[in-house]
Each structure stands twice: as C-alpha cells, then as structure tokens.
Design a protein around this motif. Structure first.
Motif, PDB file in Angstrom:
ATOM      1  N   UNK A  27       0.786  -1.185   0.112  1.00  0.00           N
ATOM      2  CA  UNK A  27       0.036  -0.049   0.154  1.00  0.00           C
ATOM      3  C   UNK A  27       0.792   1.281   0.093  1.00  0.00           C
ATOM      4  N   UNK A  28       1.758   1.275   0.707  1.00  0.00           N
ATOM      5  CA  UNK A  28       2.888   2.484   0.827  1.00  0.00           C
ATOM      6  C   UNK A  28       3.844   2.568  -0.439  1.00  0.00           C
ATOM      7  N   UNK A  29       4.063   1.490  -1.001  1.00  0.00           N
ATOM      8  CA  UNK A  29       4.703   1.629  -2.142  1.00  0.00           C
ATOM      9  C   UNK A  29       3.935   2.161  -3.298  1.00  0.00           C
ATOM     10  N   UNK A  62      12.643 -12.159  -8.063  1.00  0.00           N
ATOM     11  CA  UNK A  62      13.605 -11.665  -9.085  1.00  0.00           C
ATOM     12  C   UNK A  62      14.678 -10.849  -8.130  1.00  0.00           C
ATOM     13  N   UNK A  63      14.026 -10.362  -7.128  1.00  0.00           N
ATOM     14  CA  UNK A  63      15.014  -9.766  -5.961  1.00  0.00           C
ATOM     15  C   UNK A  63      14.295 -10.022  -4.514  1.00  0.00           C
ATOM     16  N   UNK A  64      15.391  -9.789  -3.696  1.00  0.00           N
ATOM     17  CA  UNK A  64      14.957 -10.309  -2.278  1.00  0.00           C
ATOM     18  C   UNK A  64      15.213  -8.935  -1.463  1.00  0.00           C
ATOM     19  N   UNK A  65      14.386  -8.669  -0.748  1.00  0.00           N
ATOM     20  CA  UNK A  65      14.470  -7.162   0.013  1.00  0.00           C
ATOM     21  C   UNK A  65      14.019  -7.692   1.432  1.00  0.00           C
ATOM     22  N   UNK A  66      14.879  -7.400   2.338  1.00  0.00           N
ATOM     23  CA  UNK A  66      14.747  -7.562   3.779  1.00  0.00           C
ATOM     24  C   UNK A  66      13.550  -6.542   4.380  1.00  0.00           C
ATOM     25  N   UNK A  92       8.885   1.802   6.447  1.00  0.00           N
ATOM     26  CA  UNK A  92       9.436   2.803   5.447  1.00  0.00           C
ATOM     27  C   UNK A  92      10.879   2.600   5.082  1.00  0.00           C
ATOM     28  N   UNK A  93      11.841   1.750   5.759  1.00  0.00           N
ATOM     29  CA  UNK A  93      12.792   1.413   4.957  1.00  0.00           C
ATOM     30  C   UNK A  93      12.822   0.642   4.053  1.00  0.00           C
ATOM     31  N   UNK A  94      11.972  -0.300   4.307  1.00  0.00           N
ATOM     32  CA  UNK A  94      11.781  -1.365   3.292  1.00  0.00           C
ATOM     33  C   UNK A  94      11.094  -0.885   1.797  1.00  0.00           C
ATOM     34  N   UNK A  95      10.232   0.050   1.975  1.00  0.00           N
ATOM     35  CA  UNK A  95       9.715   0.814   0.872  1.00  0.00           C
ATOM     36  C   UNK A  95      10.846   1.695   0.309  1.00  0.00           C
ATOM     37  N   UNK A  96      11.674   2.397   1.033  1.00  0.00           N
ATOM     38  CA  UNK A  96      12.910   3.040   0.344  1.00  0.00           C
ATOM     39  C   UNK A  96      13.760   2.041  -0.404  1.00  0.00           C
TER      40      UNK A  96
END
Length: 163
Positions: free
Chosen positions: A18-20, A137-141, A147-151
């Motif tokens: 939602x934030x993204x 395709x990509x891994x994000x912690x 907010x850090x994840x979205x950034x």
C-alpha cells in the motif's frame, strides 16, 4: 509494469504494498482480498468449505485476470506453492524476507490463519523458503521499519531504471 510482493504470511506484503503503490502513484491490489470479493467469502471459509487445492486454483485464476499496468500486487503467502503461478506474474517479483521470529510476533495479534491450524509456521516456512527464492527476481529484507523496506524497493527500481 507490475510489482508482485511475495513472502510468508505476516511479512508485511500488504502494508509495504500500500505504501509503495502510494509513493509510486500506482494502484494497489491485495490478491487475497480480490479473491474474497470475487468469491463473496473469506479465504478461511473458502479453504474450510472447498479445501486448499480449490483455493489455490482460485488464486491462480485471480492472478491470470490481472491485466492492469502500474500496479503493486500483494500476493498470498502460498502463491509459490503452484509453480505455474510464476509465469502469470508478469513484472518484478520481490521476496520480502523476514525473520521467522518477527513473523511470529506479527501474527500473534492477528486473526487465525487457516493453514496454521494444520501446520506450524516453521513447517510452512521450511516448505516454502526455496520456492520464494526461486520465484523472486529480487530479495528485500523487511526486518526493520516498513519505511526503510519501501525506500529499499524504490532504490532498487531506480537502479533498474524503472523510475
């Protein structure tokens, strides 16, 4: 372009999505909610009445029906249990990797997930971990602030020249 967020239940796919989507000015879709609206019943009722296999077919059909662009899609945690779903995820697939201890904390206060009645969170994690890796395709912690994840996702999109 579509962005599909995948990961275990409780990883924050919907919250991040939602934030993204808002930051990108794109539409947001929670695939589980979309299925509930289409079927006029909650996921846990679908699984109770028809079984997990029937739900997974509904999930694949819902995935196939997404034809809009500029959309962030939060998938259900089990989207990776059907290998064919990967071919219907036309866009960037991002696995939100979250420590199981954090997932347990997040799920502790939420409603009872239907599949957690049959298996432990650890069992589900063990069954799906490599599938998430294979789909992504990509891994994000997503172990810190949302907010850090979205950034981090926005930075990835800039690196890929999508933004």
């Amino acid at each position: 372009m579509k962005i599909f967020l995948i990961g275990m239940p409780g990883t924050g796919k919907s919250t991040v999505g939602k934030i993204l989507a808002n930051k990108l000015g794109w539409k947001f879709m929670d695939l589980d909610h979309y299925i509930e609206e289409r079927e006029l019943m909650f996921i846990d009722h679908i699984i109770t009445l028809y079984g997990e296999d029937a739900f997974r077919v509904m999930e694949t059909n819902a995935l196939k029906s997404i034809n809009e662009e500029s959309m962030v899609v939060s998938t259900g945690g089990g989207i990776v249990t059907r290998k064919e779903n990967k071919q219907f995820m036309n866009g960037i697939k991002i696995y939100l990797e979250t420590p199981i201890e954090l997932i347990e904390q997040r799920l502790k206060d939420s409603y009872e997930r239907p599949l957690l009645k049959e298996k432990s969170l650890q069992q589900i994690y063990d069954e799906r971990f490599l599938k998430y890796q294979g789909f992504a395709d990509h891994i994000i912690s997503n172990s810190k602030e949302v907010s850090r994840t979205v950034e981090n996702i926005l930075s990835l999109l800039k690196e890929m020249n999508i933004l």
